[in-house]
Design a protein around this motif. Structure first.
Motif, PDB file in Angstrom:
ATOM      1  N   TYR A  23      -8.091  -7.145  -1.120  1.00  0.00           N
ATOM      2  CA  TYR A  23      -8.615  -5.885  -1.647  1.00  0.00           C
ATOM      3  C   TYR A  23      -8.227  -5.812  -3.121  1.00  0.00           C
ATOM      4  O   TYR A  23      -8.101  -4.750  -3.686  1.00  0.00           O
ATOM      5  CB  TYR A  23      -7.978  -4.735  -0.851  1.00  0.00           C
ATOM      6  CG  TYR A  23      -8.634  -3.387  -1.044  1.00  0.00           C
ATOM      7  CD1 TYR A  23      -9.932  -3.158  -0.609  1.00  0.00           C
ATOM      8  CD2 TYR A  23      -7.943  -2.347  -1.644  1.00  0.00           C
ATOM      9  CE1 TYR A  23     -10.518  -1.920  -0.769  1.00  0.00           C
ATOM     10  CE2 TYR A  23      -8.527  -1.097  -1.805  1.00  0.00           C
ATOM     11  CZ  TYR A  23      -9.812  -0.899  -1.363  1.00  0.00           C
ATOM     12  OH  TYR A  23     -10.400   0.334  -1.521  1.00  0.00           O
ATOM     13  N   THR A  24      -8.009  -6.984  -3.699  1.00  0.00           N
ATOM     14  CA  THR A  24      -7.465  -7.035  -5.056  1.00  0.00           C
ATOM     15  C   THR A  24      -8.328  -7.849  -6.003  1.00  0.00           C
ATOM     16  O   THR A  24      -8.128  -7.812  -7.208  1.00  0.00           O
ATOM     17  CB  THR A  24      -6.065  -7.682  -5.036  1.00  0.00           C
ATOM     18  OG1 THR A  24      -6.180  -9.007  -4.496  1.00  0.00           O
ATOM     19  CG2 THR A  24      -5.099  -6.881  -4.181  1.00  0.00           C
ATOM     20  N   GLY A  25      -9.280  -8.604  -5.457  1.00  0.00           N
ATOM     21  CA  GLY A  25     -10.061  -9.515  -6.278  1.00  0.00           C
ATOM     22  C   GLY A  25      -9.445 -10.889  -6.378  1.00  0.00           C
ATOM     23  O   GLY A  25     -10.009 -11.776  -7.004  1.00  0.00           O
ATOM     24  N   GLU A  26      -8.285 -11.073  -5.758  1.00  0.00           N
ATOM     25  CA  GLU A  26      -7.631 -12.379  -5.770  1.00  0.00           C
ATOM     26  C   GLU A  26      -7.589 -12.954  -4.355  1.00  0.00           C
ATOM     27  O   GLU A  26      -7.802 -12.248  -3.384  1.00  0.00           O
ATOM     28  CB  GLU A  26      -6.200 -12.254  -6.319  1.00  0.00           C
ATOM     29  CG  GLU A  26      -6.099 -11.655  -7.706  1.00  0.00           C
ATOM     30  CD  GLU A  26      -6.842 -12.428  -8.782  1.00  0.00           C
ATOM     31  OE1 GLU A  26      -7.049 -13.662  -8.615  1.00  0.00           O
ATOM     32  OE2 GLU A  26      -7.229 -11.817  -9.789  1.00  0.00           O
ATOM     33  N   ASP A  27      -7.293 -14.242  -4.274  1.00  0.00           N
ATOM     34  CA  ASP A  27      -7.149 -14.891  -2.977  1.00  0.00           C
ATOM     35  C   ASP A  27      -5.883 -14.367  -2.298  1.00  0.00           C
ATOM     36  O   ASP A  27      -5.000 -13.809  -2.951  1.00  0.00           O
ATOM     37  CB  ASP A  27      -7.057 -16.404  -3.184  1.00  0.00           C
ATOM     38  CG  ASP A  27      -7.296 -17.191  -1.900  1.00  0.00           C
ATOM     39  OD1 ASP A  27      -7.517 -16.563  -0.850  1.00  0.00           O
ATOM     40  OD2 ASP A  27      -7.276 -18.435  -1.970  1.00  0.00           O
ATOM     41  N   GLY A  28      -5.796 -14.570  -1.013  1.00  0.00           N
ATOM     42  CA  GLY A  28      -4.617 -14.125  -0.286  1.00  0.00           C
ATOM     43  C   GLY A  28      -4.925 -13.900   1.176  1.00  0.00           C
ATOM     44  O   GLY A  28      -6.054 -14.108   1.633  1.00  0.00           O
ATOM     45  N   PHE A  29      -3.909 -13.484   1.912  1.00  0.00           N
ATOM     46  CA  PHE A  29      -4.031 -13.323   3.352  1.00  0.00           C
ATOM     47  C   PHE A  29      -3.442 -11.988   3.801  1.00  0.00           C
ATOM     48  O   PHE A  29      -2.576 -11.415   3.132  1.00  0.00           O
ATOM     49  CB  PHE A  29      -3.295 -14.454   4.080  1.00  0.00           C
ATOM     50  CG  PHE A  29      -3.793 -15.825   3.708  1.00  0.00           C
ATOM     51  CD1 PHE A  29      -4.908 -16.361   4.337  1.00  0.00           C
ATOM     52  CD2 PHE A  29      -3.155 -16.562   2.725  1.00  0.00           C
ATOM     53  CE1 PHE A  29      -5.373 -17.626   3.986  1.00  0.00           C
ATOM     54  CE2 PHE A  29      -3.616 -17.822   2.361  1.00  0.00           C
ATOM     55  CZ  PHE A  29      -4.723 -18.361   3.004  1.00  0.00           C
ATOM     56  N   GLU A  30      -3.931 -11.535   4.953  1.00  0.00           N
ATOM     57  CA  GLU A  30      -3.371 -10.362   5.602  1.00  0.00           C
ATOM     58  C   GLU A  30      -2.839 -10.791   6.973  1.00  0.00           C
ATOM     59  O   GLU A  30      -3.538 -11.499   7.711  1.00  0.00           O
ATOM     60  CB  GLU A  30      -4.414  -9.262   5.801  1.00  0.00           C
ATOM     61  CG  GLU A  30      -5.096  -8.819   4.513  1.00  0.00           C
ATOM     62  CD  GLU A  30      -6.207  -9.749   4.083  1.00  0.00           C
ATOM     63  OE1 GLU A  30      -6.312 -10.026   2.869  1.00  0.00           O
ATOM     64  OE2 GLU A  30      -6.961 -10.234   4.949  1.00  0.00           O
ATOM     65  N   ILE A  31      -1.631 -10.371   7.292  1.00  0.00           N
ATOM     66  CA  ILE A  31      -1.043 -10.660   8.599  1.00  0.00           C
ATOM     67  C   ILE A  31      -0.991  -9.360   9.385  1.00  0.00           C
ATOM     68  O   ILE A  31      -0.304  -8.412   8.995  1.00  0.00           O
ATOM     69  CB  ILE A  31       0.381 -11.237   8.464  1.00  0.00           C
ATOM     70  CG1 ILE A  31       0.407 -12.432   7.501  1.00  0.00           C
ATOM     71  CG2 ILE A  31       0.912 -11.654   9.837  1.00  0.00           C
ATOM     72  CD1 ILE A  31       1.811 -12.859   7.107  1.00  0.00           C
ATOM     73  N   THR A  32      -1.756  -9.304  10.465  1.00  0.00           N
ATOM     74  CA  THR A  32      -1.728  -8.148  11.368  1.00  0.00           C
ATOM     75  C   THR A  32      -0.833  -8.525  12.536  1.00  0.00           C
ATOM     76  O   THR A  32      -1.123  -9.477  13.269  1.00  0.00           O
ATOM     77  CB  THR A  32      -3.143  -7.805  11.853  1.00  0.00           C
ATOM     78  OG1 THR A  32      -3.969  -7.523  10.707  1.00  0.00           O
ATOM     79  CG2 THR A  32      -3.132  -6.591  12.771  1.00  0.00           C
ATOM     80  N   ALA A  33       0.271  -7.806  12.695  1.00  0.00           N
ATOM     81  CA  ALA A  33       1.298  -8.203  13.651  1.00  0.00           C
ATOM     82  C   ALA A  33       1.888  -6.983  14.349  1.00  0.00           C
ATOM     83  O   ALA A  33       1.894  -5.883  13.788  1.00  0.00           O
ATOM     84  CB  ALA A  33       2.413  -8.957  12.924  1.00  0.00           C
ATOM     85  N   PRO A  34       2.415  -7.158  15.560  1.00  0.00           N
ATOM     86  CA  PRO A  34       3.104  -6.042  16.230  1.00  0.00           C
ATOM     87  C   PRO A  34       4.228  -5.497  15.352  1.00  0.00           C
ATOM     88  O   PRO A  34       4.883  -6.244  14.621  1.00  0.00           O
ATOM     89  CB  PRO A  34       3.660  -6.688  17.505  1.00  0.00           C
ATOM     90  CG  PRO A  34       2.739  -7.834  17.780  1.00  0.00           C
ATOM     91  CD  PRO A  34       2.362  -8.359  16.428  1.00  0.00           C
ATOM     92  N   ASN A  35       4.437  -4.195  15.436  1.00  0.00           N
ATOM     93  CA  ASN A  35       5.397  -3.509  14.565  1.00  0.00           C
ATOM     94  C   ASN A  35       6.801  -4.118  14.589  1.00  0.00           C
ATOM     95  O   ASN A  35       7.497  -4.144  13.577  1.00  0.00           O
ATOM     96  CB  ASN A  35       5.492  -2.027  14.957  1.00  0.00           C
ATOM     97  CG  ASN A  35       4.212  -1.273  14.665  1.00  0.00           C
ATOM     98  OD1 ASN A  35       3.505  -1.573  13.705  1.00  0.00           O
ATOM     99  ND2 ASN A  35       3.887  -0.304  15.495  1.00  0.00           N
TER     100      ASN A  35
END
Length: 376
Positions: free
Chosen positions: A193-205
């Protein structure tokens, strides 16, 4: 005090406080606005690596034989693009063709989807999907309270993931992979959501803090910094990304927001389709338009925009762009077809500041930002 609602906190709240996060109320969530400073955090993401806690975002799981049918009916984009392991950015539309929300729908496998929704609209989206699914063979589950999301953004982030999750490096733009981390079932996506490459990790709390600490350790060679809402806003605005509730809402359409590439009129019927078809055929009266200051000043949301002393609209989102070193903003302008370079004025605290209409996005980071904006 009685009558006040307590702010919700993510699993990373204490960790962020210890890291120096300055906490604020964001749509009922207590989140950091900044850590080391918006400019420093912004530049870290543009040049190397930054980490964001976006655990306030929601997760709605849609499963069953009619899962595709439900999402195809409620979205302007074509969900056929979301083959297993891929997602699409889309707009969930209402009967007026306004936006219920802007979302990313990931196809995990046939008949099983993960829909990532905005914080302020998670419950609203869930109820909307359930209402539309009443006569369908589909299960809609809101699991937003069960998950955290860490977004690790910047051109050096793929190097961090070579050891941590090498399979993520193979992901295309909007790709997703399911992976066991610390014995827990997680999802790694590549949207940004920044215009750059990268990853999101969706994980249990319960593994969020461990993930944060590991990301900070992996990012040490690249000078990774924790980032807050302030840098998230400057980065997304430079890159031309919408903020729901500020740039789009139930009363503005996808075409008016300048996101026509999200609309697939030829995919068959969907909620609000006819209104969008009419807008495409007959033209728009207003359109979300980019504005860049050509003189000094920092514009803010609500600032009036004028041509020859006549107000043509107000800014919905506006800030100082650390990358361009000038003020930028977007707002719904009338007429809709203002050409880039058209001189305008922006009223900032009673003072008229020279500006001009600009193309959006204001800044193109990696190739990924171009892909999101053009839809290609």
């Amino acid at each position: 005090m009685s009558g006040e609602t307590a702010l919700r906190r993510t699993a990373l709240n204490e960790t962020e406080r210890k890291a120096g996060g300055k906490m604020v109320d964001f749509h009922g969530w207590e989140l950091p606005i900044e850590f080391s400073g918006i400019l420093k955090e912004h530049e870290a993401v543009r040049n190397s690596a930054g980490i964001f806690d976006v655990s306030h975002m929601g997760q709605v799981f849609v499963t069953g034989p009619d899962a595709f049918k439900l999402l195809q009916h409620t979205n302007a984009n074509d969900l056929k693009k979301a083959t297993p392991g891929k997602g699409v950015y889309s707009h969930v539309t209402n009967e007026k063709a306004g936006l219920v929300d802007d979302i990313i729908a990931f196809c995990l496998e046939m008949d099983r989807y993960l829909v990532v929704v905005n914080a302020a609209t998670a419950l609203k989206d869930f109820e909307w999907f359930k209402k539309q699914a009443e006569k369908m063979r589909v299960k809609v589950e809101n699991k937003s309270d069960e998950y955290s999301i860490l977004a690790v953004q910047g051109p050096n982030v793929p190097k961090m993931f070579e050891e941590f999750a090498p399979e993520a490096l193979k992901l295309p733009r909007f790709g997703i992979v399911e992976k066991e981390l610390y014995g827990k079932h997680c999802f790694i996506s590549r949207t940004g959501y920044t215009g750059e490459d990268g990853f999101e990790i969706t994980a249990p709390n319960d593994i969020a803090v461990r993930l944060w600490e590991d990301m900070m350790e992996l990012g040490k060679p690249y000078g990774i910094v924790p980032c807050g809402l302030g840098a998230r806003d400057t980065l997304r605005l430079e890159s031309g990304y919408l903020l729901y509730g500020q740039d789009v809402d139930d009363d503005h359409t996808t075409y008016e927001a300048g996101y026509g590439w999200v609309v697939c009129l030829d995919k068959g019927d969907f909620i609000g389709r006819q209104i969008l078809a009419d807008q495409k055929a007959n033209g728009l009266k207003r359109k979300l338009t980019g504005i860049v200051l050509t003189a000094g000043g920092v514009p803010r949301a609500g600032c009036r925009v004028l041509i020859d002393g006549k107000e043509i609209g107000r800014l919905n989102s506006a800030t100082y762009s650390p990358t361009l070193k000038k003020g930028i903003g977007v707002g719904y302008m009338t007429p809709a077809g203002l050409k880039p370079g058209t001189p305008v004025e922006v009223e900032i605290r009673g003072r008229m500041v020279k500006a001009e209409v600009a193309r959006v996005p204001f800044h193109k980071g990696t190739a990924f930002s171009k892909i999101l904006y053009t839809g290609k």
